[in-house]
Design a protein around this motif. Structure first.
Motif, PDB file in Angstrom:
ATOM      1  N   ALA A 144       1.100  -1.265  -0.362  1.00 31.08           N
ATOM      2  CA  ALA A 144      -0.112  -0.276   0.040  1.00 31.08           C
ATOM      3  C   ALA A 144       0.586   1.311  -0.205  1.00 31.08           C
ATOM      4  CB  ALA A 144      -0.665  -0.420   1.296  1.00 31.08           C
ATOM      5  N   ASP A 145       2.240   1.488   0.401  1.00 26.64           N
ATOM      6  CA  ASP A 145       2.751   2.486   1.277  1.00 26.64           C
ATOM      7  C   ASP A 145       3.716   2.696  -0.759  1.00 26.64           C
ATOM      8  OD1 ASP A 145       2.449   2.329   3.500  1.00 26.64           O
ATOM      9  OD2 ASP A 145       4.227   1.680   4.610  1.00 26.64           O
ATOM     10  N   ILE A 146       4.170   1.123  -0.935  1.00 26.27           N
ATOM     11  CA  ILE A 146       4.317   1.802  -2.424  1.00 26.27           C
ATOM     12  C   ILE A 146       3.642   2.223  -3.239  1.00 26.27           C
ATOM     13  CG2 ILE A 146       5.210   0.569  -4.669  1.00 26.27           C
ATOM     14  CD1 ILE A 146       6.647  -1.742  -2.251  1.00 26.27           C
ATOM     15  N   VAL A 147       2.643   1.798  -3.927  1.00 25.37           N
ATOM     16  CA  VAL A 147       1.419   2.519  -4.554  1.00 25.37           C
ATOM     17  C   VAL A 147       1.379   3.594  -4.112  1.00 25.37           C
ATOM     18  CG1 VAL A 147      -0.715   2.384  -5.125  1.00 25.37           C
ATOM     19  CG2 VAL A 147      -0.327   0.209  -5.156  1.00 25.37           C
ATOM     20  N   LYS A 148       0.997   4.204  -2.918  1.00 24.33           N
ATOM     21  CA  LYS A 148       0.525   5.539  -2.675  1.00 24.33           C
ATOM     22  C   LYS A 148       1.945   6.351  -2.893  1.00 24.33           C
ATOM     23  CE  LYS A 148      -0.364   8.063   1.410  1.00 24.33           C
ATOM     24  NZ  LYS A 148      -1.134   8.482   2.973  1.00 24.33           N
ATOM     25  N   LYS A 149       3.145   5.962  -2.642  1.00 24.41           N
ATOM     26  CA  LYS A 149       4.600   6.769  -3.108  1.00 24.41           C
ATOM     27  C   LYS A 149       4.584   7.274  -4.167  1.00 24.41           C
ATOM     28  CE  LYS A 149       9.691   6.304  -2.816  1.00 24.41           C
ATOM     29  NZ  LYS A 149      10.427   5.625  -2.109  1.00 24.41           N
ATOM     30  N   ASN A 150       4.180   5.373  -5.306  1.00 25.39           N
ATOM     31  CA  ASN A 150       4.881   6.013  -6.913  1.00 25.39           C
ATOM     32  C   ASN A 150       3.295   7.016  -7.399  1.00 25.39           C
ATOM     33  OD1 ASN A 150       7.273   4.632  -8.347  1.00 25.39           O
ATOM     34  ND2 ASN A 150       6.031   3.257  -6.066  1.00 25.39           N
ATOM     35  N   ASP A 151       2.370   6.483  -6.908  1.00 23.27           N
ATOM     36  CA  ASP A 151       1.129   7.870  -7.911  1.00 23.27           C
ATOM     37  C   ASP A 151       1.607   9.257  -6.642  1.00 23.27           C
ATOM     38  OD1 ASP A 151      -0.661   5.671  -8.988  1.00 23.27           O
ATOM     39  OD2 ASP A 151      -2.086   5.126  -6.891  1.00 23.27           O
ATOM     40  N   LYS A 152       1.669   9.447  -6.083  1.00 23.83           N
ATOM     41  CA  LYS A 152       1.983  10.332  -5.251  1.00 23.83           C
ATOM     42  C   LYS A 152       3.003  10.584  -6.366  1.00 23.83           C
ATOM     43  CE  LYS A 152       2.677  13.590  -1.780  1.00 23.83           C
ATOM     44  NZ  LYS A 152       3.700  12.879   0.228  1.00 23.83           N
ATOM     45  N   LYS A 153       4.236  10.562  -6.352  1.00 27.45           N
ATOM     46  CA  LYS A 153       5.271  11.316  -7.515  1.00 27.45           C
ATOM     47  C   LYS A 153       4.692  11.615  -9.075  1.00 27.45           C
ATOM     48  CE  LYS A 153       7.693   8.416  -9.470  1.00 27.45           C
ATOM     49  NZ  LYS A 153       9.328   7.347  -9.723  1.00 27.45           N
ATOM     50  N   ARG A 154       3.938  10.782  -9.193  1.00 23.71           N
ATOM     51  CA  ARG A 154       3.165  10.469 -10.652  1.00 23.71           C
ATOM     52  C   ARG A 154       2.666  11.635 -10.463  1.00 23.71           C
ATOM     53  NH1 ARG A 154       2.314   4.528 -12.641  1.00 23.71           N
ATOM     54  NH2 ARG A 154       4.148   3.776 -12.998  1.00 23.71           N
ATOM     55  N   ALA A 155       1.669  11.967  -9.651  1.00 27.04           N
ATOM     56  CA  ALA A 155       1.339  13.101  -9.772  1.00 27.04           C
ATOM     57  C   ALA A 155       1.804  14.379  -9.677  1.00 27.04           C
ATOM     58  CB  ALA A 155       0.204  13.532  -8.545  1.00 27.04           C
ATOM     59  N   LYS A 156       2.891  14.380  -8.700  1.00 27.94           N
ATOM     60  CA  LYS A 156       4.073  15.369  -8.425  1.00 27.94           C
ATOM     61  C   LYS A 156       4.361  15.885  -9.826  1.00 27.94           C
ATOM     62  CE  LYS A 156       4.328  15.903  -3.815  1.00 27.94           C
ATOM     63  NZ  LYS A 156       5.487  15.627  -2.641  1.00 27.94           N
ATOM     64  N   TYR A 157       5.074  14.913 -10.781  1.00 24.96           N
ATOM     65  CA  TYR A 157       5.762  15.121 -11.945  1.00 24.96           C
ATOM     66  C   TYR A 157       4.904  15.604 -13.092  1.00 24.96           C
ATOM     67  CZ  TYR A 157       8.302  13.219 -16.276  1.00 24.96           C
ATOM     68  OH  TYR A 157       8.710  12.861 -17.987  1.00 24.96           O
ATOM     69  N   TYR A 158       3.594  14.512 -12.811  1.00 28.86           N
ATOM     70  CA  TYR A 158       2.253  15.965 -14.003  1.00 28.86           C
ATOM     71  C   TYR A 158       2.265  17.128 -14.010  1.00 28.86           C
ATOM     72  CZ  TYR A 158      -1.310  15.915 -17.234  1.00 28.86           C
ATOM     73  OH  TYR A 158      -2.314  16.395 -18.051  1.00 28.86           O
ATOM     74  N   GLU A 159       1.925  17.571 -12.360  1.00 26.58           N
ATOM     75  CA  GLU A 159       1.606  18.685 -11.882  1.00 26.58           C
ATOM     76  C   GLU A 159       1.945  19.655 -12.125  1.00 26.58           C
ATOM     77  OE1 GLU A 159      -0.591  17.313  -8.687  1.00 26.58           O
ATOM     78  OE2 GLU A 159      -2.229  15.862  -9.506  1.00 26.58           O
ATOM     79  N   PHE A 160       3.511  19.431 -12.074  1.00 32.25           N
ATOM     80  CA  PHE A 160       4.764  19.868 -11.823  1.00 32.25           C
ATOM     81  C   PHE A 160       5.038  20.865 -13.541  1.00 32.25           C
ATOM     82  CE2 PHE A 160       9.086  21.547 -12.106  1.00 32.25           C
ATOM     83  CZ  PHE A 160       9.354  22.742 -11.452  1.00 32.25           C
ATOM     84  N   TYR A 161       4.753  20.058 -14.032  1.00 33.04           N
ATOM     85  CA  TYR A 161       5.073  19.883 -15.800  1.00 33.04           C
ATOM     86  C   TYR A 161       4.283  20.656 -16.810  1.00 33.04           C
ATOM     87  CZ  TYR A 161      10.241  18.330 -14.160  1.00 33.04           C
ATOM     88  OH  TYR A 161      11.173  18.494 -13.830  1.00 33.04           O
ATOM     89  N   THR A 162       3.227  19.977 -16.346  1.00 33.20           N
ATOM     90  CA  THR A 162       1.951  20.478 -17.078  1.00 33.20           C
ATOM     91  C   THR A 162       1.421  21.911 -16.722  1.00 33.20           C
ATOM     92  OG1 THR A 162      -0.125  18.852 -16.360  1.00 33.20           O
ATOM     93  CG2 THR A 162       1.773  17.805 -18.147  1.00 33.20           C
ATOM     94  N   GLY A 163       1.089  21.955 -15.488  1.00 31.34           N
ATOM     95  CA  GLY A 163       0.289  22.516 -14.304  1.00 31.34           C
ATOM     96  C   GLY A 163      -1.330  22.009 -14.391  1.00 31.34           C
ATOM     97  N   TYR A 164      -1.194  20.941 -15.025  1.00 29.95           N
ATOM     98  CA  TYR A 164      -2.711  20.207 -14.901  1.00 29.95           C
ATOM     99  C   TYR A 164      -2.847  19.072 -13.915  1.00 29.95           C
ATOM    100  CZ  TYR A 164      -4.202  22.538 -18.848  1.00 29.95           C
ATOM    101  OH  TYR A 164      -3.823  23.942 -19.926  1.00 29.95           O
ATOM    102  N   GLU A 165      -4.077  18.850 -13.477  1.00 32.22           N
ATOM    103  CA  GLU A 165      -3.679  17.819 -12.471  1.00 32.22           C
ATOM    104  C   GLU A 165      -3.974  16.584 -13.082  1.00 32.22           C
ATOM    105  OE1 GLU A 165      -7.597  18.085  -9.733  1.00 32.22           O
ATOM    106  OE2 GLU A 165      -7.513  19.821  -9.157  1.00 32.22           O
ATOM    107  N   TRP A 166      -2.979  15.717 -12.688  1.00 27.27           N
ATOM    108  CA  TRP A 166      -3.197  14.428 -13.284  1.00 27.27           C
ATOM    109  C   TRP A 166      -3.992  13.894 -13.497  1.00 27.27           C
ATOM    110  CZ3 TRP A 166      -1.708   9.091 -10.339  1.00 27.27           C
ATOM    111  CH2 TRP A 166      -1.099   8.124 -11.273  1.00 27.27           C
ATOM    112  N   LYS A 167      -5.064  12.963 -12.412  1.00 29.24           N
ATOM    113  CA  LYS A 167      -6.279  13.048 -12.790  1.00 29.24           C
ATOM    114  C   LYS A 167      -7.801  13.409 -13.638  1.00 29.24           C
ATOM    115  CE  LYS A 167      -5.048   9.328  -9.399  1.00 29.24           C
ATOM    116  NZ  LYS A 167      -5.512   8.720  -8.093  1.00 29.24           N
ATOM    117  N   ASP A 168      -7.634  14.812 -13.322  1.00 28.11           N
ATOM    118  CA  ASP A 168      -8.485  15.485 -13.958  1.00 28.11           C
ATOM    119  C   ASP A 168      -8.985  14.734 -15.590  1.00 28.11           C
ATOM    120  OD1 ASP A 168      -9.987  17.176 -15.451  1.00 28.11           O
ATOM    121  OD2 ASP A 168      -9.192  19.408 -14.757  1.00 28.11           O
ATOM    122  N   ALA A 169     -10.325  14.344 -15.441  1.00 33.22           N
ATOM    123  CA  ALA A 169     -10.682  13.668 -16.975  1.00 33.22           C
ATOM    124  C   ALA A 169     -10.861  15.279 -17.292  1.00 33.22           C
ATOM    125  CB  ALA A 169     -12.217  13.615 -16.368  1.00 33.22           C
ATOM    126  N   ASP A 170     -11.135  15.936 -17.793  1.00 28.15           N
ATOM    127  CA  ASP A 170     -10.347  16.733 -19.450  1.00 28.15           C
ATOM    128  C   ASP A 170      -8.913  16.525 -19.410  1.00 28.15           C
ATOM    129  OD1 ASP A 170     -13.290  18.218 -18.155  1.00 28.15           O
ATOM    130  OD2 ASP A 170     -12.077  19.623 -17.624  1.00 28.15           O
TER     131      ASP A 170
END
Length: 204
Positions: A144-170
């Motif tokens: 559970a910790d591995i999943v949470k850590k990696n999803d958090k990392k991917r979200a931060k990466y995406y949001e930092f470089y794009t300016g958008y929310e990772w899971k935003d359906a738009d």
């Protein structure tokens, strides 16, 4: 310039959602190459770059406390690797060949391409944890910790470089839960969606 019949599928994925396996299945069925982690590491090696260097900083946002930006140039290794990969994605897309790209903000990098299908793959949390327990041979809490850590990392990466929310359906054309239909079912949903999308949207 890109060919009018070019098709680019980008796949964002939660950790443990089997996004890579689904991408490989779609690529096999459509006979389209898949650009994933292994591909980018091979790209680095072919360009004389240590793949371990790329691996260390791939899909990670910069640490703002350890880096600085001057006149638009960053000394962050994360920024250097991210921009290297973004440029390579643009370079490959510009060839006009069809591609499937896993992660790395690809749907944002190629947002101006008309023949682009943007997919996001999720899965139920308990299913992701069970998959990681089996794959990593760890207990439930560690998984559970591995999943949470990696999803958090991917979200931060995406949001930092794009300016958008990772899971935003738009930001996507198709979002699916692989826990409900499995790898083959997910691949079929993507392929069926692409077939319908091509009839309605493909430039000719």
């Amino acid at each position: 310039m890109p060919d009018n019949n070019q098709l680019i599928i980008t796949i964002g994925r939660e950790y443990g959602s089997l996004g890579h396996m689904i991408a490989d299945k779609v690529g096999e069925e459509l006979d389209i190459p898949v650009l994933d982690r292994a591909f980018f590491y091979q790209m680095a090696e072919n360009h004389g770059i240590d793949p371990d260097f790329l691996k260390t900083y791939d899909e990670k946002r910069r640490n703002i406390f350890l880096t600085r930006t001057r006149r638009g140039h960053s000394n962050s290794m994360e920024d250097i690797v991210a921009n290297m990969i973004f440029d390579y994605i643009r370079e490959l897309a510009a060839t006009g060949e069809s591609l499937i790209i896993v992660g790395r903000c690809a749907q944002w990098v190629l947002r101006d391409y008309k023949n682009l299908v943007r997919v996001f793959i999720s899965a139920d949390e308990d299913v992701k944890v069970q998959r990681i327990m089996k794959h990593e041979d760890v207990d439930e809490k560690t998984a559970a910790d591995i999943v949470k850590k990696n999803d958090k990392k991917r979200a931060k990466y995406y949001e930092f470089y794009t300016g958008y929310e990772w899971k935003d359906a738009d930001n996507y054309d198709l979002m699916l839960n692989s826990a409900k239909v499995g790898v083959d079912g997910s691949a079929k949903l993507i392929i069926d969606f692409v077939d319908t999308w091509k009839k309605e949207n493909l430039v000719d």
